[in-house]
Every structure is written in C-alpha cells, then in structure tokens.
Scaffold this motif. Structure first.
Motif, mmCIF file in Angstrom:
data_model
loop_
_atom_site.group_PDB
_atom_site.id
_atom_site.type_symbol
_atom_site.label_atom_id
_atom_site.label_comp_id
_atom_site.label_asym_id
_atom_site.label_seq_id
_atom_site.Cartn_x
_atom_site.Cartn_y
_atom_site.Cartn_z
ATOM 1 N N GLN A 115 31.133 43.540 47.478
ATOM 2 C CA GLN A 115 31.086 44.978 47.694
ATOM 3 C C GLN A 115 30.894 45.313 49.168
ATOM 4 O O GLN A 115 31.537 46.222 49.713
ATOM 5 C CB GLN A 115 29.952 45.589 46.875
ATOM 6 C CG GLN A 115 29.879 47.108 46.929
ATOM 7 C CD GLN A 115 31.071 47.752 46.234
ATOM 8 O OE1 GLN A 115 31.258 47.582 45.040
ATOM 9 N NE2 GLN A 115 31.886 48.480 46.993
ATOM 10 N N ALA A 116 30.020 44.555 49.840
ATOM 11 C CA ALA A 116 29.774 44.788 51.265
ATOM 12 C C ALA A 116 31.027 44.528 52.088
ATOM 13 O O ALA A 116 31.334 45.272 53.031
ATOM 14 C CB ALA A 116 28.628 43.903 51.739
ATOM 15 N N CYS A 117 31.762 43.483 51.739
ATOM 16 C CA CYS A 117 33.001 43.175 52.467
ATOM 17 C C CYS A 117 33.996 44.320 52.370
ATOM 18 O O CYS A 117 34.651 44.696 53.356
ATOM 19 C CB CYS A 117 33.629 41.900 51.917
ATOM 20 S SG CYS A 117 32.695 40.401 52.269
ATOM 21 N N GLU B 62 37.731 35.017 51.301
ATOM 22 C CA GLU B 62 37.251 35.657 52.527
ATOM 23 C C GLU B 62 37.432 37.171 52.494
ATOM 24 O O GLU B 62 36.620 37.917 53.034
ATOM 25 C CB GLU B 62 37.971 35.070 53.743
ATOM 26 C CG GLU B 62 37.353 33.790 54.274
ATOM 27 C CD GLU B 62 35.964 34.025 54.869
ATOM 28 O OE1 GLU B 62 35.840 34.752 55.869
ATOM 29 O OE2 GLU B 62 34.998 33.490 54.298
ATOM 30 N N ARG B 63 38.474 37.615 51.861
ATOM 31 C CA ARG B 63 38.747 39.050 51.752
ATOM 32 C C ARG B 63 38.825 39.437 50.268
ATOM 33 O O ARG B 63 39.883 39.404 49.652
ATOM 34 C CB ARG B 63 40.068 39.403 52.449
ATOM 35 C CG ARG B 63 40.018 39.327 53.962
ATOM 36 C CD ARG B 63 39.308 40.548 54.527
ATOM 37 N NE ARG B 63 39.326 40.556 55.999
ATOM 38 C CZ ARG B 63 38.855 41.561 56.729
ATOM 39 N NH1 ARG B 63 38.367 42.624 56.124
ATOM 40 N NH2 ARG B 63 38.889 41.499 58.038
ATOM 41 N N PRO B 64 37.697 39.787 49.660
ATOM 42 C CA PRO B 64 37.691 40.083 48.224
ATOM 43 C C PRO B 64 38.551 41.299 47.887
ATOM 44 O O PRO B 64 38.579 42.280 48.637
ATOM 45 C CB PRO B 64 36.217 40.366 47.928
ATOM 46 C CG PRO B 64 35.472 39.739 49.054
ATOM 47 C CD PRO B 64 36.358 39.852 50.240
ATOM 48 N N GLU B 65 39.239 41.219 46.759
ATOM 49 C CA GLU B 65 40.005 42.363 46.281
ATOM 50 C C GLU B 65 39.064 43.374 45.624
ATOM 51 O O GLU B 65 37.939 43.047 45.242
ATOM 52 C CB GLU B 65 41.065 41.893 45.277
ATOM 53 C CG GLU B 65 40.493 41.063 44.137
ATOM 54 C CD GLU B 65 41.578 40.439 43.290
ATOM 55 O OE1 GLU B 65 42.401 41.206 42.762
ATOM 56 O OE2 GLU B 65 41.590 39.207 43.161
ATOM 57 N N ARG B 66 39.521 44.588 45.484
ATOM 58 C CA ARG B 66 38.658 45.679 45.063
ATOM 59 C C ARG B 66 38.155 45.548 43.620
ATOM 60 O O ARG B 66 37.147 46.160 43.256
ATOM 61 C CB ARG B 66 39.373 47.032 45.236
ATOM 62 C CG ARG B 66 39.570 47.391 46.690
ATOM 63 C CD ARG B 66 39.905 48.860 46.881
ATOM 64 N NE ARG B 66 39.825 49.212 48.293
ATOM 65 C CZ ARG B 66 38.717 49.607 48.906
ATOM 66 N NH1 ARG B 66 37.593 49.704 48.204
ATOM 67 N NH2 ARG B 66 38.725 49.906 50.186
ATOM 68 N N LEU C 19 39.656 45.599 33.082
ATOM 69 C CA LEU C 19 40.768 45.229 33.963
ATOM 70 C C LEU C 19 42.084 45.099 33.212
ATOM 71 O O LEU C 19 43.081 44.655 33.796
ATOM 72 C CB LEU C 19 40.443 43.927 34.684
ATOM 73 C CG LEU C 19 39.171 43.956 35.536
ATOM 74 C CD1 LEU C 19 38.937 42.614 36.189
ATOM 75 C CD2 LEU C 19 39.252 45.058 36.584
ATOM 76 N N ASP C 20 42.074 45.452 31.913
ATOM 77 C CA ASP C 20 43.289 45.431 31.103
ATOM 78 C C ASP C 20 43.963 44.064 31.151
ATOM 79 O O ASP C 20 45.142 43.930 31.496
ATOM 80 C CB ASP C 20 44.267 46.510 31.570
ATOM 81 C CG ASP C 20 45.407 46.738 30.569
ATOM 82 O OD1 ASP C 20 45.191 46.421 29.377
ATOM 83 O OD2 ASP C 20 46.478 47.205 30.972
ATOM 84 N N MET C 21 43.166 43.034 30.803
ATOM 85 C CA MET C 21 43.703 41.680 30.760
ATOM 86 C C MET C 21 43.219 41.000 29.480
ATOM 87 O O MET C 21 42.325 41.489 28.788
ATOM 88 C CB MET C 21 43.256 40.875 31.982
ATOM 89 C CG MET C 21 41.758 40.711 32.117
ATOM 90 S SD MET C 21 41.253 39.648 33.512
ATOM 91 C CE MET C 21 41.956 40.479 34.914
ATOM 92 N N ALA C 22 43.826 39.882 29.150
ATOM 93 C CA ALA C 22 43.406 39.121 27.975
ATOM 94 C C ALA C 22 42.043 38.485 28.237
ATOM 95 O O ALA C 22 41.721 38.129 29.371
ATOM 96 C CB ALA C 22 44.430 38.040 27.656
#
Length: 334
Positions: A35-37, A65-69, A104-107
């Motif tokens: 979240q901070a990233c 290194e760069r987390p997705e949202r 997240l609408d995934m299985a």
C-alpha cells in the motif's frame, strides 16, 4: 512512535485508521508495504529501507518491486480495511481465499496460487470444485472470526448448524472437503426434536462450543423446559450425534426445578450460565443460599452439569498467603 508518525506517514499501521501506529520493533506486514509503495509511488526496497531506519522489521515476503493496485486488497483480512492486514504467521482460512476470489473475479484455485506466489503458505486442502458459493457455508455474520478458521479446525457449532438439521449431512461433508475435522453425526431422518436441538437459534445453546467439545448437561436442563422432554432424553439424543455430554442425567440430589434455579441468572430474566461465565465466590455463595445448600455441594453440581467452577481450595490458599501478619508484636501479658 506517535510523534515520529507526524513526520512519516509510513508509521501509521493502516491509512484507513490514522491513529493506529506501529510499535518499535514491530513487523510490518506485506500488505502495508504494498500500500505504501502505491501511495508514495516508490519501490518495495525503498519503503523497506525507511521502515528499517525506524527500527521496524518489514516483511516484504515475495512482493514485486512495483506492486500492482490489487495486491493491497488481497493482503487485507477479508479483503476489507476494517479487518486489518494479513501476516504470514496467520493461518490462511478458506474464507480469505474465497473472498479474494470473489473480490478479484477469479477462480478460487487462481486466488490460492496468488497467495502462494506472495509467500503465504495456505494450510487448507482446497477442493478441486471450490467455488465462491461455498462462502454461504463457510462464512457467517453470526459467527466471530471465520477469517481465522483454518483446517483442521475446530469449527464452532454455530457455523456448522446454520445449515439446519435436514442439510447437516451435506454441510459436514463439504467442511471435510476443505480439510476440517468434523466428528459429528447428522441424523439420517431428522424429526421435530432434531430440528429444535440442531439449530443455533433453538432452545439448546451452542454458544462458545466447538465441534469435539463436551456438551454441558446444563444446556440440556434449560432446553428441556422448551421441548417438554426430560434432560436425560436430550442427553441420549446428543449421544446419537456423537457428542459427549458432561453427565447422563441430573446429579444426585438435584431436582430439575432446583437445577433450573441454580443455572438461571437472577439479574436477567431467561439468562442462564454458560461455559464462558467466570463464577466468583459471591456467585456461588448466593446460589448455595438460594438452594439452602452448602458451597461444596453447589460446586460439585455445577461441575457435573459442565459449568467451569473455580478451584476454591487454590483460591483460598492464595488469599490467605496475602493476608498481612503483624511483625514483632509483644504478646506478653502485663
């Protein structure tokens, strides 16, 4: 730490709860790092270095290194801000995986894979046919801490019995599919008594009981007044479910009427003792006086009825040890 948080927002445990700060030496969970990233548009390495400079221990797990949202979402308990962050020492409950899959609408199998990729170790044996529809069985607004219920359990009876007596068999098998140990036998053809007893909102209390616990006979004494059956008959019915009852019948010397008076809370109408109550000497002495009995007898009755009672001898020894004794008193007669 609170003073430092005025100058560095990273020291806030959760942006949604700005008055909650990390304590010195505390571990920073992966979700807070991610979240901070995102909030500061910096890398995981940069965020972890800042936490370490404050004397905290960042657990970056295997975050990119760069987390997705979407990462902070699945790294929250229940995927909601009010429940706080997941830690890798938490048991990863099936409910968490199913909520993440729905969010997240995934299985569910894909959600399970995501958690493993992030360094979490789910302990549950996810069934191949897992579906978010199983949340109707595994989650409940009436049962606390379903997010912490991981296989093999134990399961709270309140959750297991929500399916009702007629659907209890399939519910047990589905819990077992998820790896829960459920030593409980559903009635083959539930009758009216089964329906009443096997309801989390029925006359028999299942409060604070988990699958495998001993059923307090006290709960059957209370239920008997509603179903118009002897408590001993209810104990026999419980045995058919595979439950152990604290005693098969009323303790010697205790009538059904006196048992009810012993268990009822005189301060509140229709409120009775439960296994979670912490009885005091005052409670026990009052109940003994109401039944024209003695303290030792009341303690023995309650123990047989399955209600935890304090160790009176041990408490008395501790109390006497704290009684101040006069030193250097001259007892010589003048």
């Amino acid at each position: 730490m609170a003073d430092a948080a005025l100058h560095d927002e990273l020291l806030v445990h959760d942006p949604q709860h700005p008055m909650d700060w990390f304590s010195p030496g505390e571990t920073v969970p992966p979700g807070r790092i991610a979240q901070a990233c995102i909030d500061l548009d910096v890398t995981v390495s940069e965020v972890c270095a800042r936490y370490e400079a404050h004397g905290l221990r960042p657990d970056r797990a295997t975050l990119p290194e760069r987390p997705e949202r979407q990462l902070p979402i699945i790294l929250r308990r229940g995927c909601e801000g009010k429940n706080g962050w997941l830690t890798r020492t938490d048991p990863l409950a099936p409910v968490q995986l199913l909520l993440a899959a729905r969010k997240l609408d995934m299985a569910p199998a894909e959600a399970l894979s995501r958690y493993r990729e992030l360094g979490f170790s789910p302990s549950c044996a996810f069934p191949d046919d897992a579906t978010t529809r199983d949340l109707a069985l595994l989650d409940s607004q009436w049962v606390d801490n379903t997010l912490r219920l991981a296989p093999p359990g134990p399961l709270p009876y309140g959750l297991l019995l929500e399916s009702g007596a007629h659907h209890l068999g399939p519910a047990i098998r589905r819990f077992q599919d998820y790896g829960f140990d459920v030593p409980f036998k559903a009635p083959h053809r539930p009758d009216d008594l089964d329906e009443q007893l096997l309801s989390p909102f029925g006359p028999c209390s299942w409060f604070d009981l988990f699958v495998g616990d001993v059923m307090p006979f006290a709960y059957l004494v209370v239920a008997a007044r509603s179903v118009l059956r002897p408590p001993a008959e209810l104990a026999e019915r419980m045995a058919t479910y595979g439950l152990t009852v604290s005693c098969p019948d009323l303790p010697a010397g205790l009538s059904a009427a006196d048992a009810h008076e012993l268990l009822v809370d005189s301060k509140y109408d229709e409120t009775y003792m439960s296994v979670s109550d912490e009885l005091t000497w005052q409670d026990l002495l009052r109940r003994a006086a109401e039944l024209n009995s003695n303290l030792g007898q009341v303690v023995r009755w309650l123990a047989e009825l399955g209600i935890p009672v304090p160790d009176l001898e041990e408490q008395l020894r501790r109390a006497l040890a704290q009684v101040p004794r006069p030193l250097g008193v001259n007892c010589r007669r003048e």
